[in-house]
Motif scaffolding. Sequence first.
Motif, PDB file in Angstrom:
ATOM      1  N   GLY A  23       0.884  16.154 -12.547  1.00 25.33           N
ATOM      2  CA  GLY A  23       1.246  16.880 -13.760  1.00 25.33           C
ATOM      3  C   GLY A  23       1.017  18.375 -13.710  1.00 25.33           C
ATOM      4  N   TYR A  24       0.191  18.844 -12.814  1.00 30.78           N
ATOM      5  CA  TYR A  24      -0.079  20.279 -12.730  1.00 30.78           C
ATOM      6  C   TYR A  24       1.043  21.050 -12.041  1.00 30.78           C
ATOM      7  N   TRP A  25       1.942  20.351 -11.333  1.00 30.93           N
ATOM      8  CA  TRP A  25       3.085  21.023 -10.707  1.00 30.93           C
ATOM      9  C   TRP A  25       4.418  20.392 -11.071  1.00 30.93           C
ATOM     10  N   LEU A  26       4.406  19.156 -11.535  1.00 28.92           N
ATOM     11  CA  LEU A  26       5.632  18.419 -11.828  1.00 28.92           C
ATOM     12  C   LEU A  26       6.000  18.589 -13.288  1.00 28.92           C
ATOM     13  N   LYS A  27       7.117  19.284 -13.521  1.00 33.87           N
ATOM     14  CA  LYS A  27       7.542  19.572 -14.885  1.00 33.87           C
ATOM     15  C   LYS A  27       8.410  18.464 -15.467  1.00 33.87           C
ATOM     16  N   LYS A  28       9.261  17.858 -14.607  1.00 40.96           N
ATOM     17  CA  LYS A  28      10.242  16.912 -15.129  1.00 40.96           C
ATOM     18  C   LYS A  28      10.614  15.886 -14.057  1.00 40.96           C
ATOM     19  N   ALA A  49      10.958  -3.573 -10.100  1.00 43.82           N
ATOM     20  CA  ALA A  49      12.378  -3.904  -9.888  1.00 43.82           C
ATOM     21  C   ALA A  49      13.209  -2.642  -9.634  1.00 43.82           C
ATOM     22  N   PHE A  50      12.824  -1.530 -10.229  1.00 46.04           N
ATOM     23  CA  PHE A  50      13.567  -0.284 -10.030  1.00 46.04           C
ATOM     24  C   PHE A  50      13.594   0.118  -8.561  1.00 46.04           C
ATOM     25  N   TRP A  51      12.461   0.029  -7.899  1.00 44.53           N
ATOM     26  CA  TRP A  51      12.316   0.520  -6.528  1.00 44.53           C
ATOM     27  C   TRP A  51      13.046  -0.341  -5.505  1.00 44.53           C
ATOM     28  N   ALA A  52      13.509  -1.523  -5.910  1.00 42.65           N
ATOM     29  CA  ALA A  52      14.209  -2.430  -5.001  1.00 42.65           C
ATOM     30  C   ALA A  52      15.663  -2.030  -4.773  1.00 42.65           C
ATOM     31  N   HIS A  53      16.165  -1.074  -5.545  1.00 40.72           N
ATOM     32  CA  HIS A  53      17.564  -0.650  -5.460  1.00 40.72           C
ATOM     33  C   HIS A  53      17.650   0.801  -4.992  1.00 40.72           C
ATOM     34  N   PRO A  54      18.795   1.205  -4.446  1.00 35.02           N
ATOM     35  CA  PRO A  54      18.963   2.623  -4.084  1.00 35.02           C
ATOM     36  C   PRO A  54      18.803   3.512  -5.328  1.00 35.02           C
ATOM     37  N   PHE A  55      18.270   4.694  -5.125  1.00 33.29           N
ATOM     38  CA  PHE A  55      18.049   5.617  -6.249  1.00 33.29           C
ATOM     39  C   PHE A  55      17.962   7.041  -5.753  1.00 33.29           C
ATOM     40  N   GLU A  56      18.132   7.947  -6.691  1.00 32.44           N
ATOM     41  CA  GLU A  56      17.831   9.365  -6.503  1.00 32.44           C
ATOM     42  C   GLU A  56      17.125   9.827  -7.764  1.00 32.44           C
ATOM     43  N   ILE A  57      15.943  10.359  -7.582  1.00 25.54           N
ATOM     44  CA  ILE A  57      15.159  10.907  -8.687  1.00 25.54           C
ATOM     45  C   ILE A  57      15.029  12.398  -8.448  1.00 25.54           C
ATOM     46  N   VAL A  58      15.347  13.183  -9.449  1.00 28.12           N
ATOM     47  CA  VAL A  58      15.221  14.632  -9.338  1.00 28.12           C
ATOM     48  C   VAL A  58      13.877  15.048  -9.936  1.00 28.12           C
ATOM     49  N   LEU A  59      13.071  15.675  -9.094  1.00 32.88           N
ATOM     50  CA  LEU A  59      11.778  16.203  -9.520  1.00 32.88           C
ATOM     51  C   LEU A  59      11.917  17.704  -9.717  1.00 32.88           C
ATOM     52  N   THR A  60      11.542  18.198 -10.872  1.00 26.30           N
ATOM     53  CA  THR A  60      11.595  19.633 -11.145  1.00 26.30           C
ATOM     54  C   THR A  60      10.166  20.165 -11.196  1.00 26.30           C
ATOM     55  N   THR A  61       9.906  21.193 -10.390  1.00 25.47           N
ATOM     56  CA  THR A  61       8.567  21.776 -10.329  1.00 25.47           C
ATOM     57  C   THR A  61       8.377  22.791 -11.453  1.00 25.47           C
ATOM     58  N   ILE A  62       7.152  23.261 -11.589  1.00 22.88           N
ATOM     59  CA  ILE A  62       6.859  24.267 -12.612  1.00 22.88           C
ATOM     60  C   ILE A  62       7.598  25.576 -12.355  1.00 22.88           C
ATOM     61  N   THR A 101      -4.832  11.023  -4.886  1.00 25.25           N
ATOM     62  CA  THR A 101      -4.163  10.238  -3.850  1.00 25.25           C
ATOM     63  C   THR A 101      -2.684  10.050  -4.198  1.00 25.25           C
ATOM     64  N   SER A 102      -2.405   9.726  -5.458  1.00 24.82           N
ATOM     65  CA  SER A 102      -1.022   9.559  -5.904  1.00 24.82           C
ATOM     66  C   SER A 102      -0.233  10.848  -5.733  1.00 24.82           C
ATOM     67  N   ASP A 103      -0.860  11.951  -6.075  1.00 30.75           N
ATOM     68  CA  ASP A 103      -0.217  13.256  -5.943  1.00 30.75           C
ATOM     69  C   ASP A 103       0.100  13.574  -4.484  1.00 30.75           C
ATOM     70  N   ARG A 104      -0.820  13.279  -3.590  1.00 31.62           N
ATOM     71  CA  ARG A 104      -0.590  13.566  -2.169  1.00 31.62           C
ATOM     72  C   ARG A 104       0.611  12.776  -1.648  1.00 31.62           C
ATOM     73  N   LEU A 105       0.718  11.515  -2.020  1.00 31.51           N
ATOM     74  CA  LEU A 105       1.869  10.730  -1.583  1.00 31.51           C
ATOM     75  C   LEU A 105       3.161  11.330  -2.127  1.00 31.51           C
ATOM     76  N   LEU A 106       3.182  11.682  -3.408  1.00 31.40           N
ATOM     77  CA  LEU A 106       4.397  12.250  -3.990  1.00 31.40           C
ATOM     78  C   LEU A 106       4.760  13.572  -3.321  1.00 31.40           C
ATOM     79  N   GLN A 107       3.789  14.420  -3.041  1.00 28.48           N
ATOM     80  CA  GLN A 107       4.091  15.681  -2.374  1.00 28.48           C
ATOM     81  C   GLN A 107       4.623  15.472  -0.962  1.00 28.48           C
ATOM     82  N   PHE A 108       4.034  14.559  -0.209  1.00 26.62           N
ATOM     83  CA  PHE A 108       4.568  14.270   1.123  1.00 26.62           C
ATOM     84  C   PHE A 108       5.996  13.734   1.022  1.00 26.62           C
TER      85      PHE A 108
END
Length: 117
Positions: A23-28, A49-62, A101-108
């Motif tokens: 949350g400190y860097w992820l705006k949206k 169930a969401f992760w079992a299908h193809p997807f694209e998630i847009v992450l917007t930084t601060i 730990t969650s943040d590190r995975l998302l950043q990688f």
Amino acid sequence: MSDIISIERLTDVLTGAFEGGSGYWLKKVDLKTGANLPDTDENFYASPAFWAHPFEIVLTTIEGTEHVLTKESIDRGLRLLQEKDPDDVEVILAGEEDGNTSDRLLQFAAFGEIVYG
């Protein structure tokens, strides 16, 4: 998706990142393509169930930059986390991850490296 952790664990870890750890860097967090599950009160990413299908998630930084998260980028992020800090992967497998730990995975997964924090 990954042979490192289960979809259920991945769901928990990424939900932790989206809802707090990053949350400190992820705006949206926006679903660009994928199986949105409108019949639930949960956010789309909170369902395994969401992760079992193809997807694209847009992450917007601060800063306003956008990064696309896909199955492939998450797999890359898991491999990088395992390579750079295998203890974090063990913590995730044990179900004992925290926001950091969650943040590190998302950043990688999003950047291929730790950019924030």
